[in-house]
Write an enzyme that holds these catalytic residues in place. Structure first.
Site, PDB file in Angstrom:
ATOM      1  N   TYR A 141       0.822  -1.205   0.000  1.00  0.00           N
ATOM      2  CA  TYR A 141       0.000   0.000   0.000  1.00  0.00           C
ATOM      3  C   TYR A 141       0.863   1.264   0.000  1.00  0.00           C
ATOM      4  CZ  TYR A 141      -4.078  -2.955   0.999  1.00  0.00           C
ATOM      5  OH  TYR A 141      -5.080  -3.899   0.932  1.00  0.00           O
ATOM      6  N   LYS A 190       3.051 -15.514   2.887  1.00  0.00           N
ATOM      7  CA  LYS A 190       2.962 -16.385   1.715  1.00  0.00           C
ATOM      8  C   LYS A 190       4.408 -16.762   1.346  1.00  0.00           C
ATOM      9  CE  LYS A 190       0.704 -18.459  -1.607  1.00  0.00           C
ATOM     10  NZ  LYS A 190      -0.290 -19.534  -1.413  1.00  0.00           N
ATOM     11  N   ASP A 222      -3.568 -17.870   2.361  1.00  0.00           N
ATOM     12  CA  ASP A 222      -4.763 -18.513   1.804  1.00  0.00           C
ATOM     13  C   ASP A 222      -5.353 -19.502   2.804  1.00  0.00           C
ATOM     14  OD1 ASP A 222      -2.307 -19.736   1.229  1.00  0.00           O
ATOM     15  OD2 ASP A 222      -3.074 -20.820  -0.497  1.00  0.00           O
ATOM     16  N   ASP A 246      -5.259  -6.343   5.999  1.00  0.00           N
ATOM     17  CA  ASP A 246      -6.463  -5.659   5.553  1.00  0.00           C
ATOM     18  C   ASP A 246      -7.555  -6.690   5.265  1.00  0.00           C
ATOM     19  OD1 ASP A 246      -8.193  -3.713   4.646  1.00  0.00           O
ATOM     20  OD2 ASP A 246      -7.251  -3.488   2.694  1.00  0.00           O
ATOM     21  N   ASP A 250     -10.682  -7.816   8.177  1.00  0.00           N
ATOM     22  CA  ASP A 250     -12.081  -7.626   7.794  1.00  0.00           C
ATOM     23  C   ASP A 250     -12.841  -8.949   7.861  1.00  0.00           C
ATOM     24  OD1 ASP A 250     -11.877  -4.947   7.520  1.00  0.00           O
ATOM     25  OD2 ASP A 250     -11.875  -4.895   5.344  1.00  0.00           O
TER      26      ASP A 250
HETATM   27 MG    MG Z   1     -10.130  -2.974   4.969  1.00  0.00          MG
HETATM   28 MG    MG Z   2      -4.064 -21.431  -2.245  1.00  0.00          MG
END
Ligand code: MG
Ligand code: MG
Lengths: 355, 355
Positions: A141, A190, A222, A246, A250
């Site tokens: 970001y 990841k 994931d 983020d 959420d």
């Molecule tokens: Mg958010």
């Molecule tokens: Mg995956």
């Protein structure tokens, strides 16, 4: 006397901030402390007024306050603007300017709101009490971004960058927080694919050596998005990057029933903090006395706790919220059968009365 | 005669592939078609044998086949290796080598498995039938990455890059798929912050003009991770980038009950396709006859449909799976009370018998 920068923002921001300030006024008289509110325009309203998401002089004003309480910024009205003129740019500037690198988002399931969770009873009955510690001023970001044309094909890029020192300081926040909780940190990355994640993981492991009393595990992002739905009770503190945080924070908010309940604190060095609800501007319900002010009220409580060392006052607010819920008061977003439906203002009033 | 590259891989990969091949054998005799299987080592087993995740000559062999059926690769045994020697590198090389840019992941809730969903009955009763169309060979998983040292502080970076032509071709796949379904595409991005997402959104809107019969909406990725849990019935086709698709498709898999049920097809130009279950290698249950082979069996069905134009045979497999579920047979991951618990092999055998 505490100087607080107050940024109502856009959409439902002003309405929920209004209730949080009434709560702070009540705290002020009850606990004999004075608050000075410095109102600042930021977000879409600042674009309309000044042509920028936040003026430099206003950012300087905010930096001179002890803490900042923010509603929410953004909305479809400003979606067509170029990137550097988006309302969200104000958030990035505030976070960057205040150097608040640690975003703490508690996702707690209230007993009274169990029915609001989209998860099955047998899963929520195990309890949900997660603290997501999200890195807030690094990663994709904030990394280099832009456009380029190659062989007539336009392309755009964003860069995820993390340095060891950035990872180290956010990891410390997570381990310190875990010490005061269930002593469990799940670091999400990841690392099987991303180089930045591999550096993240190495660094978190280095920091972990100073916290032998805290249990560290690693999880791919994931998988984490699945585990949060499958069995959220397995988590205590989730430590992760800006972008993954983020998405996951959420998701964590949703599984506890309502994003309208959830506060956040963004902390930097010292006592400086930026406090805001997790929810957005919800333009579809703005100005209709429908918004849930609890997330912003609980953000004010976090401000008292982290920036002003007023633990008793923070607890008094949190307790007042619990009483309101126990008495069956609900805004529309958390309403279930046989509860008492109230608007933004009435919910704020009831909480004030319980302090 | 169809030449199929078969990559069993690591962990539970070989077990589930074994059952899928038995199913293909049954299809072969029943539908009078011959399959030639070319077995290829890739992933951790290839690292152990050859020192690389996949040998160049093996990748060339795979490219000469009409389709590839893959189990799963990776495991903690190889987690300490440098990035370019990770088992997952084999997947990236295969996807890149075959140029399969479109990953199709159906997340369908079977009536018999409603109880396996972690979501509340009132949510799953609305039905879940989502097709996640994930871009597979672009974005941050393939962009420039590396390390650099600045002022003694080590940093690592990864780059999210998308060109208009990359977005265009994956968007087309999503719109074409939506035409055969409920005619609804939700494009997921983070256009409020990322430049690459803004290019993504612009391009998707351009492509949408050629599909006036398909309804297009946009959703931010953090919101999407919430909406999938809150009300998955709102989605038909989800179109998204490689990384966001990795996270969201796994979340979508979890809400339908079991990742052990879900197949995927990765398609490129023409009829070339790579077919694999969504699940990983599950090393904790490998070699114990506990794995659910259905996702791999359904992947074989997708192969018959998309690469070999054998719609009838594909349907016969899918139907055989439904019969097995209706008769109450369950592997451990989808087991609920009063069902018949079976192992990997028995589940494969029952499905074969139903073809
Ligand atoms: Mg958010
Ligand atoms: Mg995956």
């Amino acid at each position: 006397m505490h100087r607080i920068a107050v940024i109502p923002g856009d959409g439902i921001g002003p309405e929920v901030i209004e209730q949080a300030l009434l709560v702070l006024d009540k705290v002020s008289s009850k606990f004999g402390v004075r608050f000075e509110y410095i109102f600042i325009d930021a977000g879409g309203c600042a674009i309309d007024k000044y042509g920028v998401p936040i003026r430099d002089e206003d950012l300087e004003l905010v930096k001179k306050c002890e803490a900042t309480l923010l509603g929410a910024v953004g909305g479809p009205k400003w979606d067509g603007l170029p990137g550097n003129l988006r309302p969200e740019q104000a958030l990035l500037k505030l976070r960057g300017g205040l150097k608040v690198y640690a975003n703490l988002r508690p996702a707690v399931l209230y007993d009274e709101l169990k029915d609001s969770s989209p998860l099955k009873k047998e899963i929520v009955d195990r309890g949900i009490d997660i603290l997501v510690v999200r890195e807030l001023i690094g990663g994709m970001y904030f990394g280099p971004k832009g456009r380029e044309v190659k062989d007539g094909d336009e392309a755009a890029y964003d860069t995820e960058v993390y340095s060891k020192s950035e990872v180290r300081r956010i990891a410390k926040v997570a381990f310190e927080a875990a010490r005061k909780r269930k002593k469990k940190v799940t670091s999400v990355d990841k690392a099987n694919i991303l180089e930045s994640s591999r550096l993240w993981r190495e660094t978190v492991e280095e920091v972990a050596k100073n916290y032998p009393d805290v249990e560290l595990s690693h999880m791919y992002v994931d998988n984490a998005s699945m585990q949060l739905v499958k069995d959220p009770s397995q988590f205590d503190v989730i430590l992760t990057s800006n972008m993954f945080g983020d998405i996951l924070s959420d998701e964590a908010s949703m599984i506890v029933g309502s994003i309208g309940m959830l506060a956040s604190a963004s902390l930097g060095e010292g006592k400086i903090g930026l406090y805001e609800p997790i929810h957005g501007t919800a333009p579809d319900i703005a100005g209709q006395d429908l918004a849930n002010p609890i997330a912003t009220i609980l953000s004010a409580a976090m401000m008292l706790r982290y920036s002003f060392n007023m633990e008793d006052a923070a607890k008094a607010i949190e307790n007042a919220v619990k009483i309101a819920l126990k008495e069956g008061y609900r805004t529309r977003d958390i309403y279930t059968e046989n509860c008492k439906l109230v608007g933004t203002k009435q919910m704020g009033k009831i909480i004030c009365e319980n302090i």
